[in-house]
Design an enzyme around this catalytic site. Structure first.
Site, short mmCIF file in Angstrom:
data_model
loop_
_atom_site.label_atom_id
_atom_site.label_comp_id
_atom_site.label_asym_id
_atom_site.label_seq_id
_atom_site.Cartn_x
_atom_site.Cartn_y
_atom_site.Cartn_z
N HIS A 1 0.86 -1.19 0.00
CA HIS A 1 0.00 0.00 0.00
C HIS A 1 0.90 1.23 0.00
CE1 HIS A 1 -2.92 2.92 1.64
NE2 HIS A 1 -3.87 2.07 1.29
N ASP B 1 2.27 -4.19 8.21
CA ASP B 1 1.01 -3.49 7.97
C ASP B 1 -0.11 -4.52 8.14
OD1 ASP B 1 -1.29 -2.39 6.92
OD2 ASP B 1 -0.46 -1.93 4.96
N GLN C 1 -5.30 -5.35 7.00
CA GLN C 1 -6.22 -6.33 6.44
C GLN C 1 -6.16 -7.67 7.17
OE1 GLN C 1 -8.42 -5.41 4.30
NE2 GLN C 1 -7.56 -3.44 3.70
N LYS D 1 -11.25 0.04 9.90
CA LYS D 1 -11.36 -1.21 9.17
C LYS D 1 -11.77 -2.37 10.07
CE LYS D 1 -7.77 0.14 5.83
NZ LYS D 1 -8.58 0.33 4.62
N CYS E 1 -4.68 2.36 -3.82
CA CYS E 1 -3.42 2.83 -3.21
C CYS E 1 -2.28 1.84 -3.42
CB CYS E 1 -3.61 3.11 -1.71
SG CYS E 1 -4.68 4.53 -1.38
#
Length: 475
Positions: A168, A246, A249, A272, A433
């Site tokens: 991202h 990261d 997700q 999220k 992104c």
């Protein structure tokens, strides 16, 4: 740092025990009214989506009268359960004040709720101690924080940072800025033939003494695959490098144990994971946070201030300058409670099964789609056990002649998304992104459908039905 106010702010488990002891005895069973359903527990029997859907008020919204909304954009931002909305409302109605330094009743109550949220986040990701959780505006700010504190203090000319082509922008641009300022070299892991993270290429790029950081997504927001974080961390540590993950997700969708991952930092965004916008967190090993300089200066992050110098608070206060997003942190804590009450294992199992059905449905040759990322079968065949698909699929409409974007028979992602929206189906189009990734795949844009705990097979069926109509219209 957090200083208890008067009356003393006891740990949550102590307060809960005291409240239970002070509670009046329950009325006899035959005289008691039926207890309301606890948030997130739903009804017995049916799918998880059937159990929890009523917890999300916005999911009853109709795009137009008689047209239910099918929300398939949770990878961009999830919807919020009523308990999170109630926590925000309750804070402003019952506890609104600034935190930490006030001695009055409301300041104490606000501080208690804010710091209780830190405890909840720490528990949610199994942090070794609460001080390892730093509240930020989101994952983007958290990565910038690491880059501009640890990175600025520890990286210089000749040092290397390894990223991947699939990252991202929030895990690319901060390191590009740092590289330009400090002469750091950026290296990029490529994808293998199945569009998985290429561990063998990582091994080639790692150079002991030169590689100082490996940073990667736990789950790609386009390719959908769970990356080999534990294996990457082991390789990086052997080379003397630190690891940032990261987890935007992954944290909302599966159990994440930061102590088991082997990383030095993870970042995630509250919006999220059923929480409010404007709040996220950085988890970092305490010794790494403690050795890092402050980022922003001001109130909250100081120990003592003199006219010619200042000393700084210990983590996490050192990195939380100014008045924090108090209500949003409280909402994030409520979201952690909500997800924990359901069970992250249960959510994960639901999404893995539903994600495979989404992949299978979109693989129908009649649709003519090119699906991005490894197939479920390719994930199962990967060299690392954790490889599986998350509950999202990005694709391009190639058309009958096999062409993609720009082809005479292909449908542009933005056109496709527009017509799906007319049918009440919310998906996302664009580069998500990840412009470098899309370029490497020969694409300008893709369409992405992403699922969460409140989605079910009916949502997939509606997506496929609407896709067929839209693709026929766009021929």
């Amino acid at each position: 740092g957090f200083v208890p106010q008067s009356p003393p702010l006891r740990p949550a488990r102590v307060r809960a025990a005291a409240a239970a002891e002070a509670a009046p005895a329950p009325a006899p069973a035959e005289a008691s009214p039926a207890a309301p359903k606890a948030p997130g527990t739903g009804s017995a029997g049916g799918s998880l989506a059937a159990e929890v859907r009523s917890d999300f008020p916005i999911l009853s919204v109709e795009r137009c009268p008689g047209q239910p909304l099918v929300y398939l954009d949770s990878a961009a931002s999830s919807q919020k359960p009523a308990v999170v909305l109630d926590a925000l409302d309750s804070f402003y109605r019952e506890a609104n004040a600034n935190v930490h330094r006030g001695a009055h009743f409301l300041a104490g109550r606000a501080t208690e709720r804010y710091e209780a949220a830190r405890d909840k986040v720490a528990s949610f990701v199994n942090a070794a101690r609460r001080e390892e959780i730093v509240f930020t505006r989101g994952a983007t700010e958290a990565i910038n924080l690491v880059a501009q504190t640890w990175g600025a203090a520890n990286l210089g000319p000749g040092d290397e940072v390894i990223l991947s082509v699939a990252e991202h922008h929030s895990n690319l641009v901060p390191w590009q800025i740092l590289a330009e300022k400090q002469g750091v070299l950026l290296q990029f892991v490529q994808l293998d033939e199945e569009q998985r993270y290429d561990l063998e290429h990582l091994k080639e790029l790692l150079v002991p003494g030169r590689t100082k950081l490996v940073s990667l997504a736990h789950v790609s927001n386009v390719l959908g695959a769970v990356n080999p974080v534990a294996e990457v961390a082991a390789l990086a540590q052997k080379a003397g490098a630190r690891v940032l993950v990261d987890a935007c997700q992954s944290v909302p969708h599966m159990p994440v144990d930061v102590q088991a991952l082997g990383a030095d930092w993870i970042v995630a965004s509250g919006h999220k994971m059923c929480g409010p916008t404007g709040i996220g967190f950085l988890w970092g090993k305490y010794e790494v946070l403690e050795a890092s300089p402050p980022w922003q200066g001001g109130g909250e992050m100081i120990d003592e201030v003199f006219l010619d110098h200042s000393t700084y608070a210990l983590p996490p206060g050192r990195f939380e300058a100014g008045t924090p997003a108090i209500a949003q942190a409280v909402g994030l804590g409520a979201a952690c409670d909500y997800l924990s009450n359901i069970g992250m294992d249960k959510i994960h199992q639901h999404e893995v099964a539903l994600g495979e059905k989404l992949w299978a449905a979109l693989s129908d040759p009649a649709l003519g789609l090119r699906l991005l990322g490894p197939s479920p079968e390719a994930c199962r065949a990967a060299a690392w056990e954790s490889c599986e698909r998350g509950a999202l699929v990005a694709f391009e409409a190639r058309g009958e002649d096999g062409d993609g974007e720009g082809g005479a028979q292909g449908a542009h992602a933005s056109d496709l998304t527009f017509f799906l929206d007319q049918d009440g189906v919310a998906v996302r189009s664009g580069h998500h992104c990840t412009q470098p990734l899309h370029r490497s795949l020969g694409l300008a844009a893709s369409t992405r459908a992403s699922l969460y705990l409140y989605n079910d097979e009916a949502d997939i069926s509606k997506l496929v039905e609407s896709l067929k109509e839209a693709l026929e219209m766009l021929k």
